[in-house]
Design a protein around this motif. Structure first.
Motif, mmCIF file in Angstrom:
data_model
loop_
_atom_site.group_PDB
_atom_site.id
_atom_site.type_symbol
_atom_site.label_atom_id
_atom_site.label_comp_id
_atom_site.label_asym_id
_atom_site.label_seq_id
_atom_site.Cartn_x
_atom_site.Cartn_y
_atom_site.Cartn_z
ATOM 1 N N VAL A 315 0.792 -1.084 -0.009
ATOM 2 C CA VAL A 315 -0.100 -0.008 0.121
ATOM 3 C C VAL A 315 0.732 1.218 0.043
ATOM 4 C CG1 VAL A 315 -2.160 -0.991 0.978
ATOM 5 C CG2 VAL A 315 -0.217 -0.055 2.595
ATOM 6 N N SER A 316 2.119 1.054 0.545
ATOM 7 C CA SER A 316 2.993 2.161 0.108
ATOM 8 C C SER A 316 3.159 2.799 -0.793
ATOM 9 C CB SER A 316 4.464 2.060 1.059
ATOM 10 O OG SER A 316 4.237 1.547 2.461
ATOM 11 N N PHE A 317 3.209 2.005 -1.903
ATOM 12 C CA PHE A 317 3.414 2.358 -3.382
ATOM 13 C C PHE A 317 2.247 2.783 -3.950
ATOM 14 C CE2 PHE A 317 7.183 -0.462 -2.768
ATOM 15 C CZ PHE A 317 8.107 0.294 -3.311
ATOM 16 N N GLU A 318 0.920 2.713 -3.230
ATOM 17 C CA GLU A 318 -0.089 3.464 -3.593
ATOM 18 C C GLU A 318 -0.431 4.647 -2.824
ATOM 19 O OE1 GLU A 318 -1.540 2.357 -6.200
ATOM 20 O OE2 GLU A 318 -0.590 0.227 -6.140
ATOM 21 N N GLU A 319 0.687 5.131 -1.916
ATOM 22 C CA GLU A 319 0.441 6.395 -1.207
ATOM 23 C C GLU A 319 -0.472 6.120 0.019
ATOM 24 O OE1 GLU A 319 0.287 9.902 -3.289
ATOM 25 O OE2 GLU A 319 1.907 9.633 -4.627
ATOM 26 N N ILE A 320 -0.628 4.993 0.336
ATOM 27 C CA ILE A 320 -1.403 4.780 1.303
ATOM 28 C C ILE A 320 -0.836 4.458 2.671
ATOM 29 C CG2 ILE A 320 -3.439 3.187 2.206
ATOM 30 C CD1 ILE A 320 -4.182 2.707 -0.725
ATOM 31 N N PRO A 321 -1.131 5.208 3.770
ATOM 32 C CA PRO A 321 -0.550 4.954 5.035
ATOM 33 C C PRO A 321 -0.959 3.704 5.780
ATOM 34 C CG PRO A 321 -2.128 6.785 5.334
ATOM 35 C CD PRO A 321 -2.154 6.373 4.100
ATOM 36 N N THR A 322 -0.130 3.265 6.709
ATOM 37 C CA THR A 322 -0.687 2.192 7.674
ATOM 38 C C THR A 322 -0.406 2.634 9.185
ATOM 39 O OG1 THR A 322 1.541 1.253 7.339
ATOM 40 C CG2 THR A 322 -0.113 0.457 6.075
ATOM 41 N N ALA A 323 -1.401 1.983 9.986
ATOM 42 C CA ALA A 323 -0.923 2.335 11.364
ATOM 43 C C ALA A 323 -1.284 1.002 12.096
ATOM 44 C CB ALA A 323 -1.856 3.588 11.919
#
Length: 334
Positions: A315-323
């Motif tokens: 998801v990082s490569f889709e500019e989506i953050p994680t927590a």
């Protein structure tokens, strides 16, 4: 709107040290502790922070660049104290080994071997090196191997340390072509609950629940149990070479299924407005419970961490953050 963040990963590895020189690395970590303590002591005495790196480096039995990295970390701790004084003032009497911090190609180096491993060389002391190969999670190794051969990745600082008496290396890598949106800008939270047989996804926004999805993966548990049984039998028969072959097959099977599962999670999450994927941090819970030998093996060998890492990476490569949230905090309503 907050700024996008660089795609930075910290990759954790175990050190398989050659030539029986693990004691050299341990001595260097003790010297790193002395550098840290001396830096904190001088800062408390009011010595100019700009003068501390050279002053400490003159007496340290470490590579100068490594000494400067340890000093910078210590001064960073002092800076946090002055900026957020509720953290407590750092101690200058820290005991035990302290992480050896180094820049890539200065205090440590990495290279690919003909066998497909990643070899390391750490400058533990001036003209004294610790060598060996990295071991650890396949997902971390995959990214590091890509970073070693791709211009899109930059390998940064690393820390050599001892965790539960085991030597480790934590490496920072940055993708120079990608950024990740700040999680504070998210409008949808996608909760990922990893269970023994499935992953439950729940999307929530300011308007309430958006959607849910359950993805079953019973084949992972089945295959891991099947391979465990086979390895147990060949191990009892003394056929170690077959044991290693079976272990490799199991790892490849699980890795393939986790990649497919993580892609499914990413694709489902992308349908929602500016999502942030949130995992439940199960480490403390898993480490603290005891269900007996059979259940512990099933619980502790489920690929929770690997699935989280693969999903976070994609998801990082889709500019989506994680927590991550702590399971105990969620249970208490925090």
């Amino acid at each position: 709107m907050t700024d996008a963040q660089a795609l930075i990963k910290t990759l954790d590895f175990q050190l398989d040290i050659q030539r029986d020189n693990e004691s050299l690395l341990h001595d260097a970590c003790l010297e790193s502790r002395s550098v840290y303590n001396e830096t904190i002591r001088l800062a408390k005495e009011g010595v100019d922070w700009d003068a501390i790196p050279d002053r400490v480096a003159d007496d340290a039995n470490l590579v100068k660049n490594t000494t400067q990295r340890v000093v910078a970390k210590a001064l960073g701790a002092m800076e946090n104290y002055y900026e957020y004084d509720d953290f407590g003032q750092p101690s200058h009497t820290k005991d035990g080994a302290y992480p050896l911090r180094a820049n890539y190609e200065e205090g440590y180096n990495l290279s690919l071997t003909d066998d497909g491993d990643v070899a390391f060389r750490i400058s533990a002391k001036p003209y004294k090196h610790v060598k060996g190969v990295l071991k650890g999670d396949d997902a971390h190794l995959d990214i590091l191997k890509i970073a070693l051969e791709s211009d899109e990745w930059k390998i940064g600082t690393a820390e050599a340390l001892f965790h539960n008496d085991n030597a480790e290396l934590h490496v920072n890598v940055t993708n120079t072509e990608q950024t990740v949106r700040d999680k504070q800008d998210s409008r949808t939270v996608v909760g990922v609950d990893v269970n023994e047989d499935n992953v439950a996804l729940t999307a929530l926004s300011e308007n309430g629940g958006e959607d849910t999805l359950v993805i079953d993966f019973p084949e992972i548990k089945f295959e891991r149990h099947r391979y465990f049984t086979m390895r147990k039998r060949v191990q009892n028969a003394g056929k170690d070479s077959i044991h290693d072959t079976l272990e490799g097959r199991e790892e490849r099977f699980v890795r393939d299924r986790l990649h497919k599962l993580s892609r499914h999670i990413v694709e489902w999450s992308q349908q929602f407005e500016t999502p942030c994927i949130v995992f439940e941090d199960l480490k403390e819970m898993r480490d603290s419970i005891d269900y007996g030998t059979r259940m512990n093996r099933r619980l502790h060998h489920l690929p929770f961490h690997a699935l989280q890492f693969y999903t976070s990476y994609k998801v990082s490569f889709e500019e989506i953050p994680t927590a991550w949230i702590n399971s105990e905090s969620r249970a208490s309503g925090v």
